[in-house]
Design an enzyme around this catalytic site. Structure first.
Site, PDB file in Angstrom:
ATOM      1  N   GLY A  71      15.269  37.530 -48.282  1.00  0.00           N
ATOM      2  CA  GLY A  71      15.106  36.955 -46.946  1.00  0.00           C
ATOM      3  C   GLY A  71      14.236  37.856 -46.085  1.00  0.00           C
ATOM      4  N   GLU A 111      24.151  34.643 -54.166  1.00  0.00           N
ATOM      5  CA  GLU A 111      23.966  35.183 -52.822  1.00  0.00           C
ATOM      6  C   GLU A 111      25.326  35.281 -52.133  1.00  0.00           C
ATOM      7  OE1 GLU A 111      19.671  34.728 -51.322  1.00  0.00           O
ATOM      8  OE2 GLU A 111      20.816  33.042 -50.599  1.00  0.00           O
ATOM      9  N   GLU A 157      23.192  28.822 -45.994  1.00  0.00           N
ATOM     10  CA  GLU A 157      22.964  28.349 -44.622  1.00  0.00           C
ATOM     11  C   GLU A 157      22.994  26.826 -44.551  1.00  0.00           C
ATOM     12  OE1 GLU A 157      19.449  30.729 -44.045  1.00  0.00           O
ATOM     13  OE2 GLU A 157      20.718  32.516 -44.079  1.00  0.00           O
ATOM     14  N   HIS A 164      21.468  26.575 -50.479  1.00  0.00           N
ATOM     15  CA  HIS A 164      21.523  27.874 -49.798  1.00  0.00           C
ATOM     16  C   HIS A 164      22.754  27.885 -48.888  1.00  0.00           C
ATOM     17  CE1 HIS A 164      20.599  31.223 -47.186  1.00  0.00           C
ATOM     18  NE2 HIS A 164      19.777  31.650 -48.115  1.00  0.00           N
ATOM     19  N   GLY A 176      21.584  38.731 -44.584  1.00  0.00           N
ATOM     20  CA  GLY A 176      21.123  39.071 -43.240  1.00  0.00           C
ATOM     21  C   GLY A 176      22.014  40.066 -42.528  1.00  0.00           C
ATOM     22  N   ASN A 178      12.335  34.015 -49.449  1.00  0.00           N
ATOM     23  CA  ASN A 178      12.802  32.860 -48.665  1.00  0.00           C
ATOM     24  C   ASN A 178      12.482  33.169 -47.213  1.00  0.00           C
ATOM     25  OD1 ASN A 178      14.135  30.869 -47.289  1.00  0.00           O
ATOM     26  ND2 ASN A 178      16.214  31.486 -47.917  1.00  0.00           N
ATOM     27  N   SER A 234      20.409  40.835 -48.529  1.00  0.00           N
ATOM     28  CA  SER A 234      19.951  42.153 -48.069  1.00  0.00           C
ATOM     29  C   SER A 234      19.299  42.972 -49.183  1.00  0.00           C
ATOM     30  CB  SER A 234      21.098  42.932 -47.409  1.00  0.00           C
ATOM     31  OG  SER A 234      21.588  42.224 -46.273  1.00  0.00           O
ATOM     32  N   LYS A 294      12.878  31.342 -44.717  1.00  0.00           N
ATOM     33  CA  LYS A 294      13.789  30.643 -43.798  1.00  0.00           C
ATOM     34  C   LYS A 294      12.958  29.980 -42.685  1.00  0.00           C
ATOM     35  CE  LYS A 294      17.460  33.652 -45.294  1.00  0.00           C
ATOM     36  NZ  LYS A 294      18.748  34.267 -45.058  1.00  0.00           N
TER      37      LYS A 294
END
Ligand code: 13P
Length: 248
Positions: free
Chosen positions: A230, A165, A96, A94, A171, A9, A209, A11
């Site tokens: 990510g 996730e 986010e 997701h 992150g 991903n 991560s 992002k």
């Protein structure tokens, strides 16, 4: 044994030149990769993926899709538009997007439906925040998020990919331990088993991560069928190491 699935991903990262350099570095290492692999890129670069990845074993996907089919929804991108660019996968829900765009469980479920009806595999993301984990709500949260998608998608549910996730691991450099990941993946598998006879062949990815160092132990868990990566997906060597771990 079913083959694992590794999805990068990106992002909101990249650019025409950087993408091209990253893809050629990844592609030069793909010959020994036997797992399934994809990159989910910002929508403006889907045309570039279609050009650069044609004939490659690396598939490509989008990071979001509209819940609407077409019409007056400024700024939205529909599933059929994604399909025009050869998209195989689309992330939905997701964290986010749930966090910064207030996406509800119902909206995520509708987005999964739109993707499926365009022949795109939705990668449905679920996961708890740190506060929810601390309050002992992990199971309730991930089950609620997945239940909405199961409810809306009926017998098509076996066509989705699920990604666990944990929000606190995204992150942050904090990774769920292989045991923590397996516990949640096991719960999600049971929930899918109650909904479809195909649950055992469905992919449940871990994300948060995951990197070149920890991928192998996470991927060794019985219900971890792959990874959603990510930061480490932006570095060709790291991404290739993860692909190698998933190809064993
Ligand atoms: P990181 O691997 O950077 O933690 O991101 C995980 C993620 O959100 C993938 O969708």
């Amino acid at each position: 044994m079913k083959s694992k699935l590794i999805v990068g991903n990106w992002k909101m990262n990249g650019g025409l030149q950087a993408n091209s350099a990253l893809l050629s570095a990844i592609q030069s290492g793909l010959s020994s990769v036997t797992c399934r692999a994809a990159v989910c890129v910002p929508s403006p670069y889907l045309a570039q993926m279609q050009t650069l990845l044609v004939g490659s074993s690396l598939a490509w996907g989008a990071q979001d899709v509209s819940a609407h089919e077409s019409g007056a929804y400024t700024g939205e991108v529909s599933a059929s538009m994604l399909r025009d660019f050869g998209v195989r996968y689309c992330l939905v829900g997701h964290s986010e997007r749930r966090q910064y765009h207030a996406e509800s469980d119902t909206l995520v479920a509708t987005k999964a439906q739109r993707a499926l009806s365009a022949g795109i595999t939705p990668i449905v993301c679920v996961g708890e925040t740190q506060a929810e984990r601390a309050a002992g709500q992990t199971e309730a949260v991930v089950k609620r998020q997945l239940a909405a998608v199961i409810h809306a998608n009926g017998h098509c549910i076996s066509e989705i990919v699920v990604a666990y996730e944990p929000v606190w691991a995204i992150g942050t450099g904090l990774t769920a331990s292989p045991e923590q990941a397996q516990v949640v993946h096991g719960l999600l598998r049971k929930q899918l088993q109650a909904a479809t006879a195909q649950a055992d062949r469905m992919a449940i990815l871990y994300g948060g991560s995951m990197n070149a160092e920890n991928a192998a132990t996470l991927l060794a868990q019985p219900d971890v069928d792959g990874g959603l990566i990510g930061g480490a997906a932006l570095k060709a060597d790291d991404f290739l190491t993860i692909l190698a771990s998933a190809s064993r």
